[in-house]
Design a protein around this motif. Structure first.
Motif, short mmCIF file in Angstrom:
data_model
loop_
_atom_site.label_atom_id
_atom_site.label_comp_id
_atom_site.label_asym_id
_atom_site.label_seq_id
_atom_site.Cartn_x
_atom_site.Cartn_y
_atom_site.Cartn_z
N GLN B 77 0.83 -1.21 0.00
CA GLN B 77 0.00 0.00 0.00
C GLN B 77 0.87 1.27 0.00
OE1 GLN B 77 -2.26 0.45 3.60
NE2 GLN B 77 -4.11 1.01 2.52
N PRO B 78 1.67 1.47 -1.05
CA PRO B 78 2.55 2.66 -1.06
C PRO B 78 1.77 3.93 -1.38
CG PRO B 78 2.77 1.47 -3.12
CD PRO B 78 1.82 0.67 -2.27
N SER B 79 2.40 5.08 -1.11
CA SER B 79 1.85 6.34 -1.61
C SER B 79 2.36 6.53 -3.03
CB SER B 79 2.31 7.51 -0.75
OG SER B 79 1.88 7.31 0.57
N ASP B 80 1.77 7.54 -3.70
CA ASP B 80 2.05 7.77 -5.11
C ASP B 80 3.53 7.74 -5.50
OD1 ASP B 80 2.56 10.20 -3.75
OD2 ASP B 80 0.53 10.88 -4.19
N TYR B 81 4.36 8.57 -4.81
CA TYR B 81 5.76 8.68 -5.27
C TYR B 81 6.54 7.40 -4.98
CZ TYR B 81 7.43 9.59 -0.50
OH TYR B 81 7.73 9.48 0.83
N ALA B 82 6.16 6.70 -3.92
CA ALA B 82 6.84 5.43 -3.62
C ALA B 82 6.45 4.39 -4.66
CB ALA B 82 6.48 4.96 -2.22
N ALA B 83 5.18 4.41 -5.08
CA ALA B 83 4.73 3.49 -6.11
C ALA B 83 5.48 3.77 -7.41
CB ALA B 83 3.23 3.62 -6.34
N GLU B 84 5.73 5.06 -7.68
CA GLU B 84 6.44 5.44 -8.90
C GLU B 84 7.84 4.82 -8.92
OE1 GLU B 84 7.08 9.61 -9.12
OE2 GLU B 84 8.05 9.50 -11.08
N VAL B 85 8.55 4.93 -7.78
CA VAL B 85 9.89 4.33 -7.70
C VAL B 85 9.80 2.83 -7.90
CG1 VAL B 85 11.93 4.03 -6.26
CG2 VAL B 85 10.51 6.03 -5.97
N MET B 86 8.80 2.22 -7.28
CA MET B 86 8.69 0.76 -7.35
C MET B 86 8.40 0.30 -8.77
SD MET B 86 6.69 0.49 -3.75
CE MET B 86 6.31 -1.23 -3.69
N ILE B 87 7.59 1.08 -9.50
CA ILE B 87 7.31 0.73 -10.89
C ILE B 87 8.61 0.83 -11.70
CG2 ILE B 87 6.12 1.46 -13.00
CD1 ILE B 87 3.84 2.50 -11.13
N ARG B 88 9.36 1.93 -11.47
CA ARG B 88 10.59 2.14 -12.24
C ARG B 88 11.60 1.04 -11.94
NH1 ARG B 88 11.81 7.61 -10.97
NH2 ARG B 88 13.37 6.90 -9.51
N GLN B 89 11.64 0.59 -10.69
CA GLN B 89 12.61 -0.45 -10.31
C GLN B 89 12.06 -1.85 -10.57
OE1 GLN B 89 15.71 0.02 -8.88
NE2 GLN B 89 15.65 2.25 -8.88
N LYS B 90 10.93 -1.94 -11.25
CA LYS B 90 10.32 -3.23 -11.60
C LYS B 90 10.03 -4.09 -10.36
CE LYS B 90 12.07 -3.38 -16.31
NZ LYS B 90 11.84 -1.94 -16.37
N LEU B 91 9.62 -3.44 -9.30
CA LEU B 91 9.27 -4.17 -8.08
C LEU B 91 7.79 -4.53 -8.05
CD1 LEU B 91 11.26 -1.99 -5.50
CD2 LEU B 91 11.77 -4.36 -6.11
N LEU B 92 7.00 -3.98 -8.99
CA LEU B 92 5.56 -4.24 -9.00
C LEU B 92 5.16 -5.06 -10.22
CD1 LEU B 92 4.06 -0.80 -7.91
CD2 LEU B 92 4.57 -2.80 -6.49
N ALA B 93 4.14 -5.90 -10.03
CA ALA B 93 3.64 -6.69 -11.15
C ALA B 93 2.54 -5.90 -11.86
CB ALA B 93 3.07 -8.01 -10.62
N PRO B 94 2.51 -5.94 -13.23
CA PRO B 94 1.41 -5.28 -13.93
C PRO B 94 0.09 -5.98 -13.59
CG PRO B 94 2.89 -6.37 -15.48
CD PRO B 94 3.48 -6.55 -14.12
N LEU B 95 -0.98 -5.18 -13.47
CA LEU B 95 -2.27 -5.75 -13.06
C LEU B 95 -3.04 -6.26 -14.27
CD1 LEU B 95 -3.38 -2.95 -10.58
CD2 LEU B 95 -2.44 -5.18 -9.98
N ASP B 96 -3.76 -7.33 -14.05
CA ASP B 96 -4.70 -7.81 -15.07
C ASP B 96 -6.04 -7.13 -14.77
OD1 ASP B 96 -6.35 -9.05 -16.78
OD2 ASP B 96 -5.81 -11.11 -16.19
N LEU B 97 -6.31 -6.02 -15.49
CA LEU B 97 -7.45 -5.18 -15.12
C LEU B 97 -8.79 -5.90 -15.29
CD1 LEU B 97 -6.26 -1.73 -16.52
CD2 LEU B 97 -5.93 -2.71 -14.26
N LYS B 98 -8.79 -6.94 -16.13
CA LYS B 98 -10.04 -7.68 -16.33
C LYS B 98 -10.49 -8.38 -15.05
CE LYS B 98 -8.83 -10.09 -20.08
NZ LYS B 98 -7.59 -9.49 -20.64
N LYS B 99 -9.50 -8.67 -14.18
CA LYS B 99 -9.84 -9.35 -12.93
C LYS B 99 -10.35 -8.37 -11.87
CE LYS B 99 -6.56 -13.17 -13.33
NZ LYS B 99 -5.24 -13.60 -12.84
N LEU B 100 -10.41 -7.09 -12.21
CA LEU B 100 -10.83 -6.09 -11.23
C LEU B 100 -12.05 -5.34 -11.73
CD1 LEU B 100 -7.29 -4.73 -10.30
CD2 LEU B 100 -8.73 -6.18 -8.88
N PRO B 101 -13.20 -6.02 -11.83
CA PRO B 101 -14.40 -5.35 -12.38
C PRO B 101 -14.81 -4.14 -11.56
CG PRO B 101 -14.95 -7.48 -11.37
CD PRO B 101 -13.46 -7.41 -11.46
N ASN B 102 -14.51 -4.14 -10.27
CA ASN B 102 -14.97 -3.03 -9.42
C ASN B 102 -14.19 -1.73 -9.63
OD1 ASN B 102 -16.98 -4.57 -8.35
ND2 ASN B 102 -15.86 -5.10 -6.47
#
Lengths: 296, 341
Positions: B77-102
C-alpha cells in the motif's frame, strides 16, 4: 601458575582460568553477544564506508564521505548538544538520586524492600506510555496547570510541554532508577562503624559525607552515571514527544537517516562515531570506578 | 495512517509473521491506522482467505523492506511517489485489469495520475491533502495560505508535520518554485524562508498532530487532512483550509509486488475493497478523501460536508514525485535550521 603450590590456589588464580564448564555456562551469553552486538556492529562498520543508490540501497563502493559529513558543523553541534543534555540529566539524576538511594540503603530491612519496590514499579508500564502520561501532566490545560489553578497558587500557568525543560524532565524521569539502584548497592555495603569512627574522630556531618560516604559510594555513583549518561545521549522518543521534535538530538538525526532521508551509510557512520563516544566515556568512568574500589 | 505509537508498531513488525503453509491466504503490508480490522474480518468471513496483516509507518520503511527482499508480500500500500519508484525499479507486477471489475467504481480524477500514467500497476485506496487547520476560537484573522500561518503573531502556537520534505515543499510553493524538481539553487532560495518558519513552530509531529491542537497547546497547524477531518468531527471550531499557494495531494494505492505468490487472493482483496459498501467502512474509520465514486454516494451528508475530507476550494493540488538523493539534501537543510535555534 606452576610456581604456586598446588595446595593453596588463590581465589584470583581460579578466576583467571575458567574451565570448560564455565565456558559452557557462558556460551548462551557469548552467542547472544556475537549475534546481536558484534555482528550488527560489523554490518554498521561496513555500511558506514559504503555509498547509497537513488533508492537508498547500500552500494558496496568504498567512500570516506560519510565520515567527512559527520564532521560537518551541523552534526558536531548536535553531538555537542546531545552530550550536554545527557550530562545535565546525569547530574540531576545524581543530585536527586543520591539522597533517595542513601535513605533506602540506611533504612531498616522491611522498609528497604518496600522502598526498592517503589523505585522499580514504573518499569511495570511501557516507557512510551509513561512518556505520554507526561504530556497529559504538562500540557497547557493539563494536570499540573489544573492543580496550580485549583490551589490558587500565585504561579503559572506554566508553558512546559514542548520545551527543552520538558525534555530534561523526561530524561531525568526515565533514567532516575538507573542512578538510584547502583548507588543503593554501594550505600548498603557501607560499614556503619566507619561513619561512627569518623564522628568520634571529630568530623562534622559535611566532612563525614565528603571524606567517608562519597569515596565509599563512588563505584555506585560511577556505574549510575554511566547507566544514565550513555543511553540518554541516544534517546530520541523523549525529544520527539515532550520536546515537540524542535531541537534534534543525535538519536533523532540517526533515526532520520534510516527513515526519511533513506541514507543508511551516513546513519551508520553517525552510529559508529556514537559508539566510539560511548567507549570513550566508559573508559573514563571505569578509571573513576577503579579508583573508588582501591579506596574500598 | 500515522500512528502515535510508531515505535510500538515498528517493534511489532519485527516479530516474525506467523503464516499458514497452505493456500487461501494473503500477506498484506499496509499503513498502520489505515485498514480497519472490520474490513479484514469481513473479507476473511466471506472468502475464507486468511489475511496476514503487517504494517509500516512510512513509505521509506516500505521501500527499504521491499528492496531488501524481505517479507514476501502479496499486496502493498505505497503512496504515489513510492509506487512510482517501485514501478521504475520493476518491483511491482502489472495488473490484469479484467480481474478487477470493481475498478469502475473509482472516480476518474484519481486514476492515471503521473505516478502510474497508464493505470496498469496501481489501484487508488484513499487520497488526502496536507492543509491548514485553524482553531477559529483562538485565531480571528483570516488564514488563506502558508504565509498567514507562519506569521509572527502565531509564534509558539503552531504545529506542523515533522517531515522535512513537506516543510521545504511549503516554502517552495510559497516562492512559486517547483516541489518535484529539487535543485541546489532552489533550496538556497527556500532556506531563509524555512529558517524563519522553524523559529515560529511549537511542535513538529507527523504521527498525531491533532493532539497538540486538541490539547490547546497550539492554535493553528499544517497537518494531514485525515487528522483535520477527525478534529472537525470533534469540534466544528477547527476549520480546514487548502493553502492558496498550492498544496500537496497524496494518493495511497494498492499494488501487487512482482514476487507475490498469492495472486488470486490479492485480486480478490482489491476487488473487495473497491465495493462501495466496504469502502464506506474505511471512510468511517479513517476520514480521508474516498476516491470511490460509488462509495461516496453512500456517505452521510455530514461525512461529505467535512471540509477536510472533501475540500471545496483552495490552491492548486499537486502530488509528490520521487526526488531520489535530494531527500538527503532536504533532510540536512532542515536538521541544520532546527538545530540553529
Amino acid at each position: 601458575m606452576s610456581v604456586l603450590p598446588e595446595t593453596s590456589p588463590t581465589p584470583a588464580g581460579d578466576r583467571r582460568t575458567p574451565g570448560w564448564r564455565a565456558w559452557l555456562l557462558l556460551a548462551p551469553m557469548v552467542v547472544w553477544l556475537l549475534a546481536f552486538v558484534v555482528a550488527p556492529t560489523c554490518i554498521l562498520l561496513v555500511y558506514s564506508f559504503c555509498q547509497r543508490d537513488e533508492l537508498g540501497r547500500v552500494e558496496f563502493v568504498f567512500t570516506l564521505e560519510n565520515y567527512a559529513r559527520v564532521l560537518d558543523p551541523v552534526y558536531l553541534r548536535i553531538f555537542g548538544r546531545s552530550v550536554g543534555y545527557a550530562a545535565l540529566t546525569a547530574v540531576i539524576c545524581a543530585v536527586v538520586g543520591f539522597p533517595v538511594a542513601y535513605c533506602i540503603g540506611r533504612a531498616g530491612e522491611a522498609w528497604r524492600q518496600r522502598l526498592l519496590l517503589l523505585v522499580m514499579v514504573p518499569f511495570w508500564t511501557s516507557f512510551l506510555i509513561r512518556t505520554y502520561a507526561w504530556i497529559t501532566i504538562l500540557k497547557q490545560e493539563g494536570l499540573l496547570n489544573g492543580a496550580v489553578q485549583a490551589l490558587a497558587l500565585p504561579l503559572g500557568p506554566f508553558d512546559l510541554l514542548y520545551t527543552p525543560a520538558a525534555v530534561v524532565l523526561g530524561l531525568v524521569y526515565a533514567y532516575l532508577p538507573f542512578m538510584i539502584l547502583p548507588i543503593y548497592g554501594s550505600v548498603e555495603k557501607i560499614d556503619g562503624a566507619l561513619i561512627e569512627a569518623a564522628h568520634d574522630l571529630g568530623a562534622g556531618p559535611w566532612r563525614v559525607f565528603s571524606s567517608v560516604i562519597i569515596p565509599l559510594t563512588l563505584p555506585g555513583l560511577a556505574a549510575g552515571t554511566l547507566l544514565v549518561f550513555v543511553p540518554a545521549i541516544g534517546m530520541f522518543a523523549v525529544t520527539d514527544l515532550l520536546g515537540g521534535a524542535k531541537v534534534p538530538l543525535i538519536g533523532n538525526v540517526i533515526q532520520n537517516q534510516f527513515m526519511q532521508a533513506r541514507d543508511w551509510p551516513f546513519g551508520a557512520a553517525l552510529g559508529m562515531v556514537f559508539l566510539l563516544l560511548f567507549a570513550f566515556s566508559y573508559a573514563v568512568l571505569l578509571r573513576f570506578r577503579n579508583r573508588g574500589e582501591e579506596v574500598v | 495512517m500515522k500512528t502515535p505509537l510508531r515505535l510500538l508498531v515498528a517493534l511489532a513488525t519485527l516479530l516474525p509473521a506467523v503464516r499458514a503453509a497452505a493456500g487461501g491466504e494473503l500477506n498484506l503490508f499496509g499503513w498502520s491506522e489505515y485498514v480497519p480490522q472490520a474490513v479484514i474480518d469481513g473479507f476473511t468471513k466471506e472468502t475464507g482467505i486468511k489475511v496476514n496483516f503487517e504494517t509500516f509507518s512510512s513509505n521509506e520503511e516500505l521501500l527499504s523492506k521491499l528492496v531488501a527482499g524481505g517479507g514476501n508480500y502479496d499486496l502493498v500500500q505505497p503512496s504515489d511517489y513510492a509506487a512510482e519508484v517501485m514501478i521504475r525499479q520493476k518491483l511491482l507486477a502489472p495488473l490484469d485489469l479484467k480481474k478487477l471489475p470493481n475498478l469502475k467504481n473509482l472516480a476518474p480524477e484519481f486514476t492515471r495520475l503521473p505516478h502510474d500514467p497508464a493505470g496498469r500497476f496501481t489501484v487508488p485506496y484513499m487520497s488526502g491533502t496536507v492543509g491548514i487547520v485553524v482553531n477559529t476560537e483562538r485565531v480571528r484573522t483570516p488564514v488563506k495560505g502558508y504565509r498567514d500561518v507562519f506569521s509572527p503573531a502565531h509564534k509558539d502556537r503552531i504545529v506542523v508535520l515533522n517531515d522535512s520534505r513537506e516543510l521545504v515543499s511549503w516554502a517552495l510553493n510559497t516562492l512559486g518554485l517547483p516541489v518535484n524538481t529539487i535543485t541546489a539553487a532552489n533550496l538556497a532560495k527556500a532556506r531563509p524562508v524555512v529558517a524563519e518558519w522553524v523559529k515560529l513552530v511549537k511542535v513538529f509531529d507527523s504521527d498525531s498532530p491533532k493532539t497538540a491542537l486538541l490539547n490547546g497547546d497550539v492554535d493553528i497547524g499544517i497537518v494531514w487532512s485525515g487528522e483535520a477531518a477527525i478534529l472537525w468531527n470533534e469540534n466544528k471550531k477547527f476549520h480546514y483550509v487548502i493553502p492558496a499557494e498550492g498544496a500537496h495531494q497524496f494518493i495511497d494505492v494498492l499494488a501487487i509486488p512482482a514476487n507475490a505468490t498469492h495472486l488470486s487472493e490479492a485480486y480478490a482483496f482489491i476487488n473487495y475493497l473497491l465495493r462501495p459498501e466496504v469502502s464506506v467502512l474505511i471512510s468511517g474509520a479513517f476520514p480521508y478523501t474516498n476516491p470511490n465514486a460509488a462509495a461516496r454516494k453512500l456517505l452521510t451528508s455530514e461525512q461529505l460536508a467535512n471540509p477536510a475530507s472533501y475540500p471545496s476550494a483552495g490552491g492548486r493540488l499537486e502530488t509528490f514525485r520521487d526526488i531520489g538523493k535530494a531527500a538527503a539534501d532536504i533532510d540536512r537543510l532542515v536538521t541544520d535550521l532546527k538545530s540553529a535555534k
